[in-house]
Design an enzyme around this catalytic site. Structure first.
Site, PDB file in Angstrom:
ATOM      1  CB  THR A 127      -0.921   0.026   1.226  1.00  0.00           C
ATOM      2  OG1 THR A 127      -1.573   1.297   1.326  1.00  0.00           O
ATOM      3  CG2 THR A 127      -0.129  -0.187   2.512  1.00  0.00           C
ATOM      4  CD  GLU A 129      -2.289   5.487   4.222  1.00  0.00           C
ATOM      5  OE1 GLU A 129      -1.578   5.923   5.152  1.00  0.00           O
ATOM      6  OE2 GLU A 129      -3.165   6.165   3.659  1.00  0.00           O
ATOM      7  CE1 TYR A 155      -3.936  -1.605   5.594  1.00  0.00           C
ATOM      8  CE2 TYR A 155      -3.279   0.574   4.821  1.00  0.00           C
ATOM      9  CZ  TYR A 155      -3.711  -0.714   4.553  1.00  0.00           C
ATOM     10  OH  TYR A 155      -3.908  -1.106   3.255  1.00  0.00           O
ATOM     11  CE  LYS A 159      -2.165  -4.235   3.417  1.00  0.00           C
ATOM     12  NZ  LYS A 159      -2.340  -5.398   2.521  1.00  0.00           N
TER      13      LYS A 159
END
Length: 331
Positions: A127, A129, A155, A159
């Protein structure tokens, strides 16, 4: 010739739905992991995709994953399962780590233990992010596969672990593991907890007189927003490539939440959305990512991937869907 078999974790999510549809159209036999005997989304998945073979398993339970991989004997695995909401990850960081980070390790180990590590191609859903939106991206070009990571949420951190452990299995065991560093991608299957779908759902409800406002957090963040259907096509293309690699999928442009609101309300003829939007400090994140911009040049050059739905088309598609969803009977 027997059809290719694909195993999807996270099949009940947005990307899982789009990917299931794509693979079925390409003639795959599709297996999906579903958690729990009474999963509330089981009925919806069976109703929309009656051809899918559902296997009960959990990313936190390696024994169940070994059994699932053994049953499916997949040519391809798409690991989309995760605690995927950034805001939720701040409230439940340990669960996020167990599912999103360690769950990926469990699945990779299940493939290796069952002896399918040299026969199964593995897609890891990474991701944007992981980048964190700080000033490490090259000005004007966006983050690419060589940009530095600096995740700003539990998160993003989880990830990043999953991303690196996937690469480690590729380099250590010679597994075909491709990672897709996907920037924000939305669509009509997006969950209502995500800001884009929250907006389009509210716009539709306001249009039909079912609501008079939508409550949001910060409106200034900018994201590189694309259509989920385009992005799952990129996932598939990564596993068809002759060698495993890392690829950024993005549009190469950013838009703020305010811009999203302008287009969404414009679809129902409202030019000034401000009277319909309320802000709540409780919805603001402890650490916000101000801007995320991706550079998809490598995927476009190597895979021939190209997004087909532009930003305005994405918003229109989502609003149209929710207008139909909430329309009074006979309208």
């Amino acid at each position: 010739m027997e059809p290719r078999r694909a195993l999807i974790t996270g099949i009940t999510g947005q990307d899982g739905g789009h990917l299931t549809e794509l693979l079925h159209e390409k003639g795959y036999e599709v297996f999906g992991l579903i958690r729990g005997q009474r999963n509330s989304r089981r009925e919806a998945v069976v109703g929309e995709f009656p051809y899918v073979h559902l296997i009960e398993a959990d990313l936190t339970d390696q024994t169940s994953l070994i059994r699932a991989v053994d049953v499916a004997q997949p040519h391809e695995i798409y690991n989309l399962g995760a605690i995927s909401h950034v805001g939720y990850s701040f409230r439940n960081p340990q669960l996020t780590a167990d599912v999103t980070a360690k769950g990926t390790l469990n699945l990779l180990e299940a493939v290796r233990i069952t002896g399918l590590d040299q026969h199964t191609r593995f897609y890891q859903a990474s991701t944007s992010e992981m980048f964190g939106g700080l000033d490490y991206n090259r000005p004007g070009t966006g983050y690419d596969e060589d940009s530095l990571f600096h995740p700003r949420s539990p998160y993003g951190v989880a990830k990043l672990y999953a991303h690196w452990i996937a690469r480690n299995y590729r380099e250590s065991y010679g597994m075909f593991v491709a990672t897709g560093i996907l920037f924000n991608h939305e669509g009509e299957r997006r969950g209502l907890e995500f800001v884009t779908r929250k907006i389009t759902d509210a716009v539709a409800r306001i249009h039909w007189g079912l609501a008079d406002h939508v409550t949001l957090g910060d409106l200034y963040p900018k994201r590189d927003w694309g259509y989920a259907g385009d992005y799952v096509r990129g996932m598939w293309q990564m596993l068809q490539h002759h060698e495993p690699d890392d690829f950024v999928l993005a549009t190469g442009e950013t838009h703020s939440i305010e811009e999203f609101l302008t287009l969404a309300f414009g679809e129902i003829g409202i030019e000034d959305w401000h009277p319909y939007v309320r802000q709540d400090a409780e919805l603001q994140r402890p650490a916000e990512v101000d801007i995320l911009l991706g550079n998809p040049a490598k995927a476009e050059r190597v895979l021939g991937w190209k997004r087909e739905v532009d930003f305005a088309g994405l918003v229109k598609r989502m609003v149209d869907h929710d207008l139909r969803l909430h329309a009074p009977e006979g309208r």
